[in-house]
Write a protein that holds these residues in place. Sequence first.
Motif, PDB file in Angstrom:
ATOM      1  N   SER A   1       0.912  -1.304  -0.058  1.00 38.55           N
ATOM      2  CA  SER A   1       0.018   0.045  -0.051  1.00 38.55           C
ATOM      3  C   SER A   1       0.885   1.203  -0.128  1.00 38.55           C
ATOM      4  O   SER A   1       2.157   1.074   0.427  1.00 38.55           O
ATOM      5  CB  SER A   1      -0.938  -0.009   1.076  1.00 38.55           C
ATOM      6  N   GLU A   2       0.383   2.341  -0.278  1.00 34.56           N
ATOM      7  CA  GLU A   2       1.112   3.511  -0.116  1.00 34.56           C
ATOM      8  C   GLU A   2       1.680   3.770   0.936  1.00 34.56           C
ATOM      9  O   GLU A   2       2.822   4.272   1.231  1.00 34.56           O
ATOM     10  CB  GLU A   2       0.163   4.885  -0.709  1.00 34.56           C
ATOM     11  N   PHE A   3       0.912   3.270   2.085  1.00 31.68           N
ATOM     12  CA  PHE A   3       1.404   3.692   3.334  1.00 31.68           C
ATOM     13  C   PHE A   3       2.696   2.951   3.711  1.00 31.68           C
ATOM     14  O   PHE A   3       3.556   3.110   4.318  1.00 31.68           O
ATOM     15  CB  PHE A   3       0.243   3.527   4.554  1.00 31.68           C
TER      16      PHE A   3
ATOM     17  N   GLY B   1       8.639  13.048  -6.077  1.00 37.02           N
ATOM     18  CA  GLY B   1       7.308  12.873  -6.741  1.00 37.02           C
ATOM     19  C   GLY B   1       7.507  11.984  -7.579  1.00 37.02           C
ATOM     20  O   GLY B   1       8.243  11.851  -8.571  1.00 37.02           O
TER      21      GLY B   1
ATOM     22  N   GLY C   1       4.920   9.339 -10.217  1.00 32.71           N
ATOM     23  CA  GLY C   1       3.747   8.908 -10.915  1.00 32.71           C
ATOM     24  C   GLY C   1       4.319   7.584 -11.511  1.00 32.71           C
ATOM     25  O   GLY C   1       4.998   7.453 -12.403  1.00 32.71           O
TER      26      GLY C   1
ATOM     27  N   GLY D   1      10.885  14.271   1.874  1.00 30.36           N
ATOM     28  CA  GLY D   1       9.530  13.909   1.638  1.00 30.36           C
ATOM     29  C   GLY D   1       9.086  13.858   0.340  1.00 30.36           C
ATOM     30  O   GLY D   1      10.029  13.773  -0.579  1.00 30.36           O
ATOM     31  N   GLY D   2       7.891  13.762  -0.198  1.00 34.69           N
ATOM     32  CA  GLY D   2       7.578  13.674  -1.515  1.00 34.69           C
ATOM     33  C   GLY D   2       6.026  13.139  -1.767  1.00 34.69           C
ATOM     34  O   GLY D   2       5.270  13.487  -0.889  1.00 34.69           O
ATOM     35  N   ASP D   3       5.971  12.371  -2.902  1.00 40.45           N
ATOM     36  CA  ASP D   3       4.275  12.172  -3.198  1.00 40.45           C
ATOM     37  C   ASP D   3       4.429  11.054  -4.100  1.00 40.45           C
ATOM     38  O   ASP D   3       5.187  11.046  -5.049  1.00 40.45           O
ATOM     39  CB  ASP D   3       3.728  13.393  -3.823  1.00 40.45           C
TER      40      ASP D   3
ATOM     41  N   CYS E   1       1.888   8.602  -6.658  1.00 47.46           N
ATOM     42  CA  CYS E   1       0.500   8.261  -7.130  1.00 47.46           C
ATOM     43  C   CYS E   1       0.582   7.521  -8.405  1.00 47.46           C
ATOM     44  O   CYS E   1       1.671   7.060  -9.014  1.00 47.46           O
ATOM     45  CB  CYS E   1      -0.160   9.627  -7.377  1.00 47.46           C
ATOM     46  N   ALA E   2      -0.640   7.227  -8.888  1.00 50.19           N
ATOM     47  CA  ALA E   2      -0.761   6.301  -9.998  1.00 50.19           C
ATOM     48  C   ALA E   2      -0.742   7.275 -11.122  1.00 50.19           C
ATOM     49  O   ALA E   2      -0.587   8.306 -11.080  1.00 50.19           O
ATOM     50  CB  ALA E   2      -1.935   5.611 -10.264  1.00 50.19           C
ATOM     51  N   SER E   3      -0.107   6.529 -12.381  1.00 48.21           N
ATOM     52  CA  SER E   3       0.053   7.305 -13.471  1.00 48.21           C
ATOM     53  C   SER E   3      -0.638   6.411 -14.805  1.00 48.21           C
ATOM     54  O   SER E   3      -0.098   5.423 -14.860  1.00 48.21           O
ATOM     55  CB  SER E   3       1.479   7.653 -14.284  1.00 48.21           C
TER      56      SER E   3
END
Lengths: 306, 306
Positions: free
Chosen positions: A10-12, A95, A97, A127-129, A131-133
């Motif tokens: 999972s993302e977490f 980040g 994607g 830090g960052g992010d 997500c799906a792309s």
Amino acid sequence: MCADETNKLSEFELISWIEQQTGKSELLSLGIGDDCAIQRQNTDWDLLTSTDLLIEDIHFKRQWTTLYNLGRKAAAVNISDIAAMGGVPVTLYLGIGRPQEISDLDMKEFIAGFIYEGQLHGAELAGGDTCASKGGLMISVTVQGQVAHGEAICRKGASFGDAIYVSGTLGDSALALKKLLAGESVDKYLSGRFHLLDLSDGLVSDLGHILKASGIGAEIELDSIPLSQEFRQAMEDDATLIDLALAGGEDYELIFTSPLKDLADQPELLPGISRIGAVCQQQELRLRQADGKLYQCQSGGFDHFD
Amino acid sequence: MCADETNKLSEFELISWIEQQTGKSELLSLGIGDDCAIQRQNTDWDLLTSTDLLIEDIHFKRQWTTLYNLGRKAAAVNISDIAAMGGVPVTLYLGIGRPQEISDLDMKEFIAGFIYEGQLHGAELAGGDTCASKGGLMISVTVQGQVAHGEAICRKGASFGDAIYVSGTLGDSALALKKLLAGESVDKYLSGRFHLLDLSDGLVSDLGHILKASGIGAEIELDSIPLSQEFRQAMEDDATLIDLALAGGEDYELIFTSPLKDLADQPELLPGISRIGAVCQQQELRLRQADGKLYQCQSGGFDHFD
């Protein structure tokens, strides 16, 4: 890797794993895991910040690199912006994607390469992010660094008469790309210099930025451009390859100007730099051949200098 | 717009145009146009940094928004991370991966919206990166802010017995999305609350982050969740819509805990907040109905809290 192991995290869980890979930094009070990272500030220093995007099939092709090396390179190209202004990197923000076909293992390899390259230069992932792309792998990198207050080296600082220097050798990466695209084999040295990212715009364009910002021009002596032995060898068959050193891009070397004319003669001070020309008052960029004639670069690189 | 006018601007011309749109900032010694932005540091303050990715067809659909509003929203969601830690935003960095069909005018509208929203909150655009994208519009945003040294509000600060508050009303944005997806008309109030971005994970998930970081649990009183009149009206037909307020996401409201129990009764101090529950020692998140029974939220939002 085993298909069953793909995308189970999972993302977490992924963020928890990343947290475990990062180190401590004196300046970083709080890193990954909250809304923002928190850093100490110090009045003696200025904060430097730069951000880059790396997009699949624009800046890199996945089949030409390992995800680990791509991660290293993503950190390196961003960190080079801090070095270009005379600073040291402190923190990185990443980040990602992520297309569905990128497995958890691929993600971890990419991030491990990114963290390794950052730490090599003293910068922690803070830090960052993720997500799906749906449109390929997309990477955004932000780097923060610091430089003694008022000491940042800006493009607009170049003055008439300054010598122009570059580090390393130019054109190797563009030559490797040209060979790869033509289906030719690439020897070990050149492939090691091939960074699979074309963010740097090439000598002519990058120098053009400095000149424009400073309201001046420059003359480059073609014979002074540092070329690797491998590059010179390739030029024996095709002299126009010099354009790759002038405008090929992907050279993650530094370019700078200085009123000091003999920096290249003092390798104990600054190893591996070459003096390639001088700043002049006429607002144009001239490429001077050994026979005194002006050379016209055929491939791009002029676009940004008008 | 006229097709002939599409994509005529060079990258350099676009950056020059952006430079003209940005304002001055006391803290920013050097903004757009060099390798890095340069900012003053101050020992009295801590630096806050956050980064977000917004990817077309993942976080937004272009046909559902103007580029100007998308630009505003891209800045707003990032700035809300600074607000969440009690800081004020100072600088923004914008990366744009631009598909060919995005015209120069579209780009300018997006950037104008981004700059406007930033300036509304005191943050200047200080740098960025633009490049082509073959996989849809891709936006990366980094925000830097500051908070008095040691005063940042972190997730791990929640303690047993603390009251839990949220600002505004929840679920409006998710309800607008649900209606749009079903082809229903959306009234003006709800469409104004619909932000076209799903970065915020929803109350249950965002609160879960706080609880996990603090090693505690919470109990939320369902009847205390602030809902707009429009949302309550929709619930008269379908009571399960409450799940949109619990886990729908896209609510760019703040959630915070405080040992003070009566903050919601002092609108002169903090207008528009509601107390929705309390922190408890058992490490789980309970949703309590008015009849005393526990409620089980049907749609996502639990994923991040384990």
